[in-house]
Design a protein around this motif. Sequence first.
Motif, short mmCIF file in Angstrom:
data_model
loop_
_atom_site.label_atom_id
_atom_site.label_comp_id
_atom_site.label_asym_id
_atom_site.label_seq_id
_atom_site.Cartn_x
_atom_site.Cartn_y
_atom_site.Cartn_z
N THR A 34 0.83 -1.21 0.00
CA THR A 34 0.00 0.00 0.00
C THR A 34 0.86 1.25 0.00
OG1 THR A 34 -1.73 -1.18 1.22
CG2 THR A 34 -1.81 1.22 1.24
N GLN A 35 1.91 1.27 0.82
CA GLN A 35 2.77 2.44 0.88
C GLN A 35 3.51 2.68 -0.44
OE1 GLN A 35 1.42 3.90 3.95
NE2 GLN A 35 3.41 4.78 3.49
N MET A 36 3.96 1.59 -1.06
CA MET A 36 4.63 1.73 -2.35
C MET A 36 3.67 2.31 -3.40
SD MET A 36 7.88 0.73 -2.45
CE MET A 36 8.13 0.24 -4.16
N LEU A 37 2.44 1.80 -3.43
CA LEU A 37 1.47 2.28 -4.41
C LEU A 37 1.12 3.74 -4.17
CD1 LEU A 37 -0.95 -0.79 -4.60
CD2 LEU A 37 0.72 -0.05 -6.32
N GLU A 38 1.00 4.11 -2.90
CA GLU A 38 0.66 5.50 -2.58
C GLU A 38 1.82 6.44 -2.88
OE1 GLU A 38 -0.53 8.15 1.36
OE2 GLU A 38 -0.85 5.97 1.38
N THR A 39 3.04 6.01 -2.55
CA THR A 39 4.20 6.88 -2.72
C THR A 39 4.54 7.10 -4.19
OG1 THR A 39 5.09 6.04 -0.63
CG2 THR A 39 6.61 7.23 -2.05
N LYS A 40 4.36 6.07 -5.01
CA LYS A 40 4.77 6.21 -6.41
C LYS A 40 3.84 7.14 -7.21
CE LYS A 40 2.54 2.24 -8.71
NZ LYS A 40 2.82 0.99 -9.44
N MET A 41 2.72 7.56 -6.58
CA MET A 41 1.82 8.52 -7.22
C MET A 41 2.12 9.95 -6.81
SD MET A 41 0.07 6.52 -9.07
CE MET A 41 -1.15 7.69 -9.67
N GLN A 42 3.11 10.15 -5.93
CA GLN A 42 3.42 11.49 -5.44
C GLN A 42 4.11 12.32 -6.52
OE1 GLN A 42 2.41 12.56 -2.38
NE2 GLN A 42 1.43 10.55 -2.19
N ASP A 43 4.06 13.65 -6.33
CA ASP A 43 4.62 14.57 -7.32
C ASP A 43 6.13 14.43 -7.43
OD1 ASP A 43 2.14 15.58 -7.90
OD2 ASP A 43 2.27 17.23 -6.46
N PHE A 44 6.81 14.19 -6.31
CA PHE A 44 8.27 14.13 -6.38
C PHE A 44 8.74 12.91 -7.18
CE2 PHE A 44 7.37 11.60 -2.60
CZ PHE A 44 8.25 10.52 -2.73
N VAL A 45 7.92 11.88 -7.25
CA VAL A 45 8.27 10.71 -8.06
C VAL A 45 8.14 11.06 -9.55
CG1 VAL A 45 7.67 8.32 -8.62
CG2 VAL A 45 7.59 9.11 -6.24
N ARG A 46 7.07 11.76 -9.89
CA ARG A 46 6.92 12.18 -11.28
C ARG A 46 8.05 13.13 -11.69
NH1 ARG A 46 1.24 11.82 -10.05
NH2 ARG A 46 1.22 13.94 -9.19
N THR A 47 8.46 13.99 -10.75
CA THR A 47 9.57 14.90 -11.03
C THR A 47 10.87 14.13 -11.26
OG1 THR A 47 8.54 16.61 -9.64
CG2 THR A 47 10.89 16.85 -10.13
N ALA A 48 11.10 13.10 -10.42
CA ALA A 48 12.32 12.28 -10.58
C ALA A 48 12.33 11.59 -11.93
CB ALA A 48 12.39 11.25 -9.45
N ARG A 49 11.19 11.10 -12.37
CA ARG A 49 11.12 10.45 -13.69
C ARG A 49 11.32 11.49 -14.81
NH1 ARG A 49 6.73 6.86 -11.51
NH2 ARG A 49 7.65 4.76 -11.39
N ALA A 50 10.79 12.69 -14.60
CA ALA A 50 10.92 13.73 -15.61
C ALA A 50 12.37 14.17 -15.77
CB ALA A 50 10.06 14.94 -15.24
#
Length: 332
Positions: free
Chosen positions: A220-236
């Motif tokens: 659950t924590q992994m699924l919730e965290t990977k939707m955060q903005d900082f994760v999208r920024t890291a991928r960008a």
Amino acid sequence: MTAYIVRRLIHLIPTFLGATFLAFLIIQLAPGDFVTRLELDPSYNHQQIENLRRLFGLDQPFTVQYAKWLSGFMKGYLGVSLSYQTDVWQVLKPRLLNSLVLVSLSIIFIYVVSIPIGVYSALRQYSLADRVLTTLAFFGLAIPNFFFALLMLYFALWLKDVFGHEIFPIGGMRSLYIDGVDFFSAPKWRQWLDILWHAILPVIVSGTSGTAGLTRVMRTQMLETKMQDFVRTARAKGLSERVVVYKHILRNAIIPIVASIGFLLPELFGGAGLVEVVMGWPGLTPMMLEALFSIDVYIIMGSIGVSVILLMIGNLLSDLLLAWVDPRIRYS
């Protein structure tokens, strides 16, 4: 950080006093005491029974008994066992070490298994593997420890019938003989291997529920965290998926897992107690049951006192690890 540690240590004092006082009060509310059963023995007269009650201090008010016990406990003296007629610590120490072996191995098993499975399940959400692991997790949460222990014993017996010799030991903590030599005469490394062999099934039983629960939390924590903005920024930024998962998502998702150590210890001590009784592991719980039947107050209080300290240490360790992982907690 030092101020935070000092505050947490101060908070442990009323916790210990409240837990041990309540336990002592409940013991005193039980009818009779250790020497009450001797009243039915014709070889003891009333005067002898009263002398024994006075000798053990059982004729004093429970507040006085508690104060004396607490004073001795602070000095490292747990009293004298009424049943064994010896120092409580000498009776308690080997049983405590046996329980710590089982609990420590169970904690290692839980974290080593649950974190990788939770990460794997989250990264493959709704896949066949995720659905199978989720089903197994619900099964692990639902099955009672004592029933699962009986199933494991049956499984060990079935394997013995199939192969003609023990694949897994059927109860107990150690073998009587190792390679034809008495257990205590065998080399230390063989003794520890034998103990670990005996611990396989008890560890699986006592760790299954915790593993299932932490697996679900980790997923659950992994699924919730990977939707955060900082994760999208890291991928960008063009970071590799491996760096994004293990440096950004996992590092933030694991914070509740670290915090769970404090809750896991009491759960394991309770669950491991049932396992100890069913699977013949010579830990604290079987000794506590014997002490409760005989109302051996000093064995009971010694076990409770040491268990409370261990649980408080677990909670403190959990808080310190959480404060280390998340610095915001130190300054709140």
